[in-house]
Design a protein around this motif. Structure first.
Motif, PDB file in Angstrom:
ATOM      1  N   ALA A 179       0.832  -1.201   0.000  1.00  0.00           N
ATOM      2  CA  ALA A 179       0.000   0.000   0.000  1.00  0.00           C
ATOM      3  C   ALA A 179       0.867   1.252   0.000  1.00  0.00           C
ATOM      4  O   ALA A 179       1.982   1.264   0.548  1.00  0.00           O
ATOM      5  CB  ALA A 179      -0.920  -0.004   1.215  1.00  0.00           C
ATOM      6  N   LEU A 180       0.360   2.300  -0.600  1.00  0.00           N
ATOM      7  CA  LEU A 180       1.100   3.557  -0.654  1.00  0.00           C
ATOM      8  C   LEU A 180       1.297   4.144   0.739  1.00  0.00           C
ATOM      9  O   LEU A 180       2.282   4.832   0.995  1.00  0.00           O
ATOM     10  CB  LEU A 180       0.355   4.557  -1.543  1.00  0.00           C
ATOM     11  N   THR A 181       0.343   3.890   1.640  1.00  0.00           N
ATOM     12  CA  THR A 181       0.424   4.407   2.998  1.00  0.00           C
ATOM     13  C   THR A 181      -0.341   3.480   3.933  1.00  0.00           C
ATOM     14  O   THR A 181      -1.285   2.800   3.511  1.00  0.00           O
ATOM     15  CB  THR A 181      -0.159   5.828   3.083  1.00  0.00           C
ATOM     16  N   ASP A 182       0.075   3.440   5.203  1.00  0.00           N
ATOM     17  CA  ASP A 182      -0.617   2.635   6.210  1.00  0.00           C
ATOM     18  C   ASP A 182      -1.685   3.435   6.945  1.00  0.00           C
ATOM     19  O   ASP A 182      -2.348   2.903   7.840  1.00  0.00           O
ATOM     20  CB  ASP A 182       0.396   2.088   7.229  1.00  0.00           C
ATOM     21  N   PHE A 183      -1.854   4.676   6.573  1.00  0.00           N
ATOM     22  CA  PHE A 183      -2.827   5.541   7.248  1.00  0.00           C
ATOM     23  C   PHE A 183      -4.252   5.027   7.026  1.00  0.00           C
ATOM     24  O   PHE A 183      -4.581   4.507   5.961  1.00  0.00           O
ATOM     25  CB  PHE A 183      -2.709   6.969   6.703  1.00  0.00           C
ATOM     26  N   SER A 184      -5.083   5.155   8.036  1.00  0.00           N
ATOM     27  CA  SER A 184      -6.506   4.824   7.913  1.00  0.00           C
ATOM     28  C   SER A 184      -7.298   5.675   8.894  1.00  0.00           C
ATOM     29  O   SER A 184      -6.751   6.172   9.888  1.00  0.00           O
ATOM     30  CB  SER A 184      -6.752   3.336   8.183  1.00  0.00           C
ATOM     31  N   VAL A 185      -8.568   5.848   8.588  1.00  0.00           N
ATOM     32  CA  VAL A 185      -9.436   6.647   9.445  1.00  0.00           C
ATOM     33  C   VAL A 185     -10.807   5.985   9.478  1.00  0.00           C
ATOM     34  O   VAL A 185     -11.237   5.378   8.492  1.00  0.00           O
ATOM     35  CB  VAL A 185      -9.540   8.099   8.920  1.00  0.00           C
ATOM     36  N   ASP A 186     -11.465   6.074  10.621  1.00  0.00           N
ATOM     37  CA  ASP A 186     -12.794   5.492  10.769  1.00  0.00           C
ATOM     38  C   ASP A 186     -13.847   6.580  10.640  1.00  0.00           C
ATOM     39  O   ASP A 186     -13.803   7.595  11.359  1.00  0.00           O
ATOM     40  CB  ASP A 186     -12.935   4.810  12.135  1.00  0.00           C
ATOM     41  N   GLY A 194      -5.894   4.336   3.789  1.00  0.00           N
ATOM     42  CA  GLY A 194      -5.121   5.363   3.100  1.00  0.00           C
ATOM     43  C   GLY A 194      -5.050   5.126   1.609  1.00  0.00           C
ATOM     44  O   GLY A 194      -4.947   6.074   0.823  1.00  0.00           O
ATOM     45  N   GLN A 195      -5.114   3.850   1.202  1.00  0.00           N
ATOM     46  CA  GLN A 195      -5.094   3.544  -0.230  1.00  0.00           C
ATOM     47  C   GLN A 195      -6.325   4.103  -0.923  1.00  0.00           C
ATOM     48  O   GLN A 195      -6.236   4.660  -2.029  1.00  0.00           O
ATOM     49  CB  GLN A 195      -5.015   2.034  -0.438  1.00  0.00           C
ATOM     50  N   ASN A 196      -7.497   3.975  -0.293  1.00  0.00           N
ATOM     51  CA  ASN A 196      -8.708   4.542  -0.873  1.00  0.00           C
ATOM     52  C   ASN A 196      -8.614   6.058  -0.951  1.00  0.00           C
ATOM     53  O   ASN A 196      -9.007   6.660  -1.951  1.00  0.00           O
ATOM     54  CB  ASN A 196      -9.929   4.138  -0.048  1.00  0.00           C
ATOM     55  N   ILE A 197      -8.096   6.661   0.101  1.00  0.00           N
ATOM     56  CA  ILE A 197      -7.933   8.116   0.097  1.00  0.00           C
ATOM     57  C   ILE A 197      -6.973   8.533  -1.009  1.00  0.00           C
ATOM     58  O   ILE A 197      -7.177   9.546  -1.688  1.00  0.00           O
ATOM     59  CB  ILE A 197      -7.436   8.596   1.476  1.00  0.00           C
ATOM     60  N   ALA A 198      -5.914   7.727  -1.202  1.00  0.00           N
ATOM     61  CA  ALA A 198      -4.959   8.026  -2.278  1.00  0.00           C
ATOM     62  C   ALA A 198      -5.637   7.973  -3.636  1.00  0.00           C
ATOM     63  O   ALA A 198      -5.338   8.796  -4.524  1.00  0.00           O
ATOM     64  CB  ALA A 198      -3.790   7.044  -2.224  1.00  0.00           C
ATOM     65  N   VAL A 199      -6.546   7.019  -3.837  1.00  0.00           N
ATOM     66  CA  VAL A 199      -7.276   6.931  -5.108  1.00  0.00           C
ATOM     67  C   VAL A 199      -8.097   8.193  -5.334  1.00  0.00           C
ATOM     68  O   VAL A 199      -8.071   8.786  -6.420  1.00  0.00           O
ATOM     69  CB  VAL A 199      -8.184   5.679  -5.122  1.00  0.00           C
ATOM     70  N   TYR A 200      -8.840   8.620  -4.296  1.00  0.00           N
ATOM     71  CA  TYR A 200      -9.678   9.811  -4.453  1.00  0.00           C
ATOM     72  C   TYR A 200      -8.817  11.050  -4.708  1.00  0.00           C
ATOM     73  O   TYR A 200      -9.125  11.870  -5.588  1.00  0.00           O
ATOM     74  CB  TYR A 200     -10.528  10.037  -3.196  1.00  0.00           C
ATOM     75  N   ALA A 201      -7.729  11.175  -3.938  1.00  0.00           N
ATOM     76  CA  ALA A 201      -6.870  12.358  -4.082  1.00  0.00           C
ATOM     77  C   ALA A 201      -6.203  12.386  -5.453  1.00  0.00           C
ATOM     78  O   ALA A 201      -6.148  13.436  -6.110  1.00  0.00           O
ATOM     79  CB  ALA A 201      -5.810  12.363  -2.976  1.00  0.00           C
ATOM     80  N   ALA A 202      -5.700  11.229  -5.902  1.00  0.00           N
ATOM     81  CA  ALA A 202      -5.031  11.179  -7.210  1.00  0.00           C
ATOM     82  C   ALA A 202      -6.013  11.497  -8.330  1.00  0.00           C
ATOM     83  O   ALA A 202      -5.666  12.201  -9.290  1.00  0.00           O
ATOM     84  CB  ALA A 202      -4.410   9.798  -7.425  1.00  0.00           C
ATOM     85  N   THR A 203      -7.239  10.997  -8.220  1.00  0.00           N
ATOM     86  CA  THR A 203      -8.244  11.267  -9.249  1.00  0.00           C
ATOM     87  C   THR A 203      -8.549  12.759  -9.325  1.00  0.00           C
ATOM     88  O   THR A 203      -8.580  13.357 -10.414  1.00  0.00           O
ATOM     89  CB  THR A 203      -9.539  10.485  -8.952  1.00  0.00           C
ATOM     90  N   LEU A 204      -8.763  13.385  -8.169  1.00  0.00           N
ATOM     91  CA  LEU A 204      -9.067  14.825  -8.151  1.00  0.00           C
ATOM     92  C   LEU A 204      -7.883  15.643  -8.662  1.00  0.00           C
ATOM     93  O   LEU A 204      -8.063  16.615  -9.416  1.00  0.00           O
ATOM     94  CB  LEU A 204      -9.448  15.261  -6.737  1.00  0.00           C
ATOM     95  N   LEU A 205      -6.661  15.255  -8.272  1.00  0.00           N
ATOM     96  CA  LEU A 205      -5.480  15.984  -8.733  1.00  0.00           C
ATOM     97  C   LEU A 205      -5.294  15.851 -10.238  1.00  0.00           C
ATOM     98  O   LEU A 205      -4.942  16.832 -10.919  1.00  0.00           O
ATOM     99  CB  LEU A 205      -4.232  15.478  -8.004  1.00  0.00           C
ATOM    100  N   LEU A 206      -5.521  14.656 -10.771  1.00  0.00           N
ATOM    101  CA  LEU A 206      -5.386  14.470 -12.215  1.00  0.00           C
ATOM    102  C   LEU A 206      -6.453  15.244 -12.981  1.00  0.00           C
ATOM    103  O   LEU A 206      -6.171  15.831 -14.031  1.00  0.00           O
ATOM    104  CB  LEU A 206      -5.468  12.984 -12.563  1.00  0.00           C
ATOM    105  N   ILE A 207      -7.674  15.277 -12.462  1.00  0.00           N
ATOM    106  CA  ILE A 207      -8.728  16.054 -13.110  1.00  0.00           C
ATOM    107  C   ILE A 207      -8.356  17.528 -13.122  1.00  0.00           C
ATOM    108  O   ILE A 207      -8.472  18.222 -14.147  1.00  0.00           O
ATOM    109  CB  ILE A 207     -10.081  15.827 -12.405  1.00  0.00           C
TER     110      ILE A 207
END
Length: 343
Positions: A179-186, A194-207
């Motif tokens: 995983a890109l990061t071990d971070f997680s939040v409930d 953190g992997q899901n957050i990375a997907v959302y962040a990368a998508t928004l940044l690329l857009i």
């Protein structure tokens, strides 16, 4: 189904939909600029994931060797095409683009493999994105003025070739990255990794990055002009061959990022990218291969439908997702005007 399961399914759907949206954007971009229905987009996803996982494991990926081969073939084609008007500036530009850069990336992969996650990520995107322009020069530039059908046949052949090369350079064994990061939040009962957050962040940044590129840069405006009117763009001095290379570089880069995001979430094989790319293709078709907002909305819908189908009818989830195309194509067929012959 209780609330927790519902939230998990929605999260998975949005995560997958975000990746499908990126692939849909790449397909819309390539088709708008070059008229190519870019079937091999999924191969860039697989190449990106496998390259990233291989670099993380401390080995040199097959794409680092494939890139100089592609570049050398493209160099020979350019030298032959320009043989009657070769200049020193032309040779210098070709040498940097097709010899120095590919060999430099190969050297960097040998030296930086396994050093850090960031180094692996940057190298993956650089190597796979660099494949795009050379692929366009080899497979599509000689056919740039042919019909959409001819370009589609070339795209199918390119997909088959890239799949075979993936087997040769990566082997039949699947790979999975850390995983890109071990971070997680409930968020209440729902844990968000953190992997899901990375997907959302990368998508928004690329857009946001694509919006800035098309609105603020000369190269981006040239791509927009080519998409609106290819002949008109050529008449005002825009080199449409160059815009095709840029379009495929962007598509390859988007595919590489998508692969990096997917690699920690599932095991990727050399031929995995085809099905993933098809789901992005479904979103792009629903968007009419023209509308980025509609493609994004369709991608999220595809992701959610796939997620819920996995829960209720896992054996038929692929069938359900691809069946979405039938009503869309029927509606578009009835709504469009037909002629006996279309270019």
């Amino acid at each position: 189904m209780d609330l927790t399961i519902l939230l998990f399914l929605v999260q998975d759907g949005i995560t997958n939909g975000a990746i499908y949206a990126l692939l849909g954007f790449a397909l819309v971009l390539v088709f708008a600029v070059t008229r190519i229905i870019f079937i091999p987009q999924g191969e860039f996803v697989a190449y990106g994931a496998l390259t990233y996982a291989t670099l993380q494991a401390g080995h040199v990926p097959g794409t680092a060797y494939l890139l100089p081969i592609f570049a050398f073939v493209a160099l020979l084609l350019d030298l032959h095409a320009e043989r009657s008007r070769i200049t020193g500036a032309f040779l210098l530009r070709q040498g940097i683009e097709k010899i120095v850069v590919p060999l430099g990336l190969l050297f960097a992969a040998r030296e930086l493999a396994g050093v850090s996650t960031i180094a692996s990520l940057v190298l993956t995107v650089a190597i796979v994105a660099a494949l795009g322009p050379h692929l366009y020069r080899i497979a599509f530039q000689p056919l740039a003025d042919r019909s959409v059908l001819v370009l589609l046949i070339a795209a199918v052949g390119t997909h088959l070739a890239l799949t075979g090369l993936g087997l040769v350079f990566f082997g039949a064994e699947g790979l999975r990255a850390d995983a890109l990061t071990d971070f997680s939040v409930d968020l209440g009962p729902l844990p968000v990794s953190g992997q899901n957050i990375a997907v959302y962040a990368a998508t928004l940044l690329l857009i946001a990055g694509l919006y800035w590129f098309f609105e603020r840069t000369v190269q981006g405006k040239a791509l927009r002009a080519t998409a609106v009117n290819r002949l008109g763009a050529r008449l005002v001095g825009i080199r449409t061959k160059g815009t095709g290379k840029v379009a495929l570089a962007l598509a390859a880069g988007i595919g590489a990022v998508s692969g990096v995001l997917l690699a920690p979430m599932t095991t990727i094989y050399y031929d995995t990218g085809f099905v993933i790319g098809l789901k992005g293709f479904v979103a792009a078709i629903i968007g009419g291969l023209a509308s980025y907002p509609l493609t994004a909305a369709a991608a999220l819908a595809v992701g959610l439908i796939e997620s819920f189908s996995s829960f209720f009818a896992s054996d038929y989830k692929e069938v359900i997702v691809f069946t979405l195309l039938i009503p869309v194509l029927l509606v578009r067929s009835f709504a469009s005007k037909h002629t006996d012959e279309e270019d």
